[in-house]
Write an enzyme that holds these catalytic residues in place. Structure first.
Site, PDB file in Angstrom:
ATOM      1  N   ASN A   1      27.835 -33.048 -24.619  1.00 49.10           N
ATOM      2  CA  ASN A   1      27.160 -33.492 -23.770  1.00 49.10           C
ATOM      3  C   ASN A   1      25.830 -34.076 -24.383  1.00 49.10           C
ATOM      4  O   ASN A   1      24.936 -34.672 -23.813  1.00 49.10           O
ATOM      5  CB  ASN A   1      26.281 -32.162 -23.052  1.00 49.10           C
ATOM      6  CG  ASN A   1      25.583 -31.242 -24.112  1.00 49.10           C
ATOM      7  OD1 ASN A   1      25.705 -31.531 -25.070  1.00 49.10           O
ATOM      8  ND2 ASN A   1      24.618 -30.661 -23.490  1.00 49.10           N
TER       9      ASN A   1
ATOM     10  N   GLY B   1      34.790 -18.570 -12.991  1.00 51.43           N
ATOM     11  CA  GLY B   1      35.085 -20.341 -13.115  1.00 51.43           C
ATOM     12  C   GLY B   1      35.612 -20.366 -14.580  1.00 51.43           C
ATOM     13  O   GLY B   1      35.365 -19.901 -15.460  1.00 51.43           O
TER      14      GLY B   1
ATOM     15  N   LYS C   1      32.057 -35.909 -19.975  1.00 55.44           N
ATOM     16  CA  LYS C   1      31.910 -34.956 -21.397  1.00 55.44           C
ATOM     17  C   LYS C   1      33.087 -35.039 -22.072  1.00 55.44           C
ATOM     18  O   LYS C   1      32.953 -34.874 -23.344  1.00 55.44           O
ATOM     19  CB  LYS C   1      31.564 -33.764 -20.850  1.00 55.44           C
ATOM     20  CG  LYS C   1      30.094 -33.562 -20.338  1.00 55.44           C
ATOM     21  CD  LYS C   1      29.768 -32.238 -19.839  1.00 55.44           C
ATOM     22  CE  LYS C   1      28.428 -32.009 -19.632  1.00 55.44           C
ATOM     23  NZ  LYS C   1      27.922 -30.743 -19.482  1.00 55.44           N
TER      24      LYS C   1
END
Ligand code: NAP
Length: 282
Positions: free
Chosen positions: A89, A129, A68
């Protein structure tokens, strides 16, 4: 004979990808003839693969891990969404140019707001995250003007990298953004309560693994959303329900919606996602 639109998804590994079936469903809605390849491509073969695909009349390609970021280098133009995410993407051909775009963020916000009916405006949101997926979704979340966004990551250096990237590129609007790092089972996550908890870590790819998040995390949580998608509830989703979250969801809807936005870029057609949202593909 009708010419088929040449599309593909690339990454490594790639066998698990549901993109061919999702896009075939979209194409069938319009009697559009497509040829959708699923190719395993390693980073060192990316440049050649893209050159060959588009020279051969390719229209658009979905890009997944680990390509990506690297794929941005091979586009003639980069959309604002991909620039903010520092990743793409999707790459597609338009007016003799290759355009890189990132549809992950809009895929998520559409799933949250339109499919799951959870508005982000003025809400308190926790993102777990700070990897590639977090980078892709955060600009779209900020655009919806949440009241507060906390981004918590296990490794401090990655949280700081994300912070620098965002501060240099994103209009932070009115949102109060907090970055924290540490063991996610520690109590530092309990300084606040969250309307929405988003798991953008890759922990759910390890079936059965728990992050040991504090049980009190979910008091007041309307939705706990795992970006990972799977037929069974992930451990993150199970624990959220057990500990008081009103609702949980996996990332299937995000995958379908980012695909729909990519399909629109390739064809100018807006597919109906409702059938796929109801019944995930085997
Ligand atoms: P990535 O770039 O490898 O980042 C992984 C993140 O997970 C890092 O922040 C890492 O923290 C954290 N992490 C991994 N294991 C952990 C653990 N045991 N405890 C705490 N933190 C942990 O991966 P990614 O590309 O962001 O992908 C993340 C997830 O999003 C994957 O499940 C992927 O399938 C999903 N995804 C879904 C969609 C969709 O359309 N639904 C789209 C994109 C991605 P450290 O920095 O500490 O290592």
């Amino acid at each position: 004979m009708d010419k088929k639109l040449k599309l593909a998804v690339i990454g490594k590994p790639i066998t698990h990808s549901k993109s061919p079936k999702i896009h075939q469903d979209f194409a069938n809605q319009f009697d559009e003839k497509i040829e959708f390849r699923k190719d395993e491509v390693a980073p060192d073969k990316l440049e050649t693969w893209l050159a060959d695909f588009f020279k051969d009349g390719g229209k658009g390609v979905s890009i997944t891990l680990p390509l990506k970021e690297a794929a941005l280098k091979y586009a003639d133009e980069i959309s604002d969404r991909a620039r903010l995410a520092s990743a793409c993407n999707v790459i597609y051909a338009k007016d003799e140019k290759l355009i890189a775009d990132c549809t992950d963020g809009v895929g998520l916000t559409k799933d949250l707001e339109e499919n799951l009916k959870v508005s982000l405006k003025d809400k308190k949101i926790l993102i777990l995250g700070a990897g590639g997926a977090a980078r892709g979704i955060i600009p779209s979340i900020i655009e919806k003007n949440p009241a507060r966004l906390k981004i918590a990551n296990r490794t401090e250096s990655k949280a700081l990298l994300l912070k620098e990237n965002l501060e240099s590129k994103v209009n932070l609007n009115e949102t109060d953004i907090i970055f924290e790092a540490g063991d996610l089972s520690d109590d530092f996550l309990l300084d606040d309560s969250y309307d929405l908890v988003i798991n953008s870590t890759s922990v759910s790819t390890q079936v059965g693994e728990s992050m040991g998040l504090p049980k009190a995390l979910y008091s007041g949580t309307k939705l706990a959303y795992d970006l990972f998608y799977s037929a069974e509830k992930t451990v993150f989703m199970q624990e959220a329900l057990e500990n008081g979250a009103e609702k949980v969801s996996d990332g299937w809807g995000m995958l379908v919606e980012q695909g729909a936005e990519s399909f629109r870029l390739w064809t100018n057609l807006i597919p109906d996602t409702s059938r796929l949202l109801e019944k995930p593909i085997d």
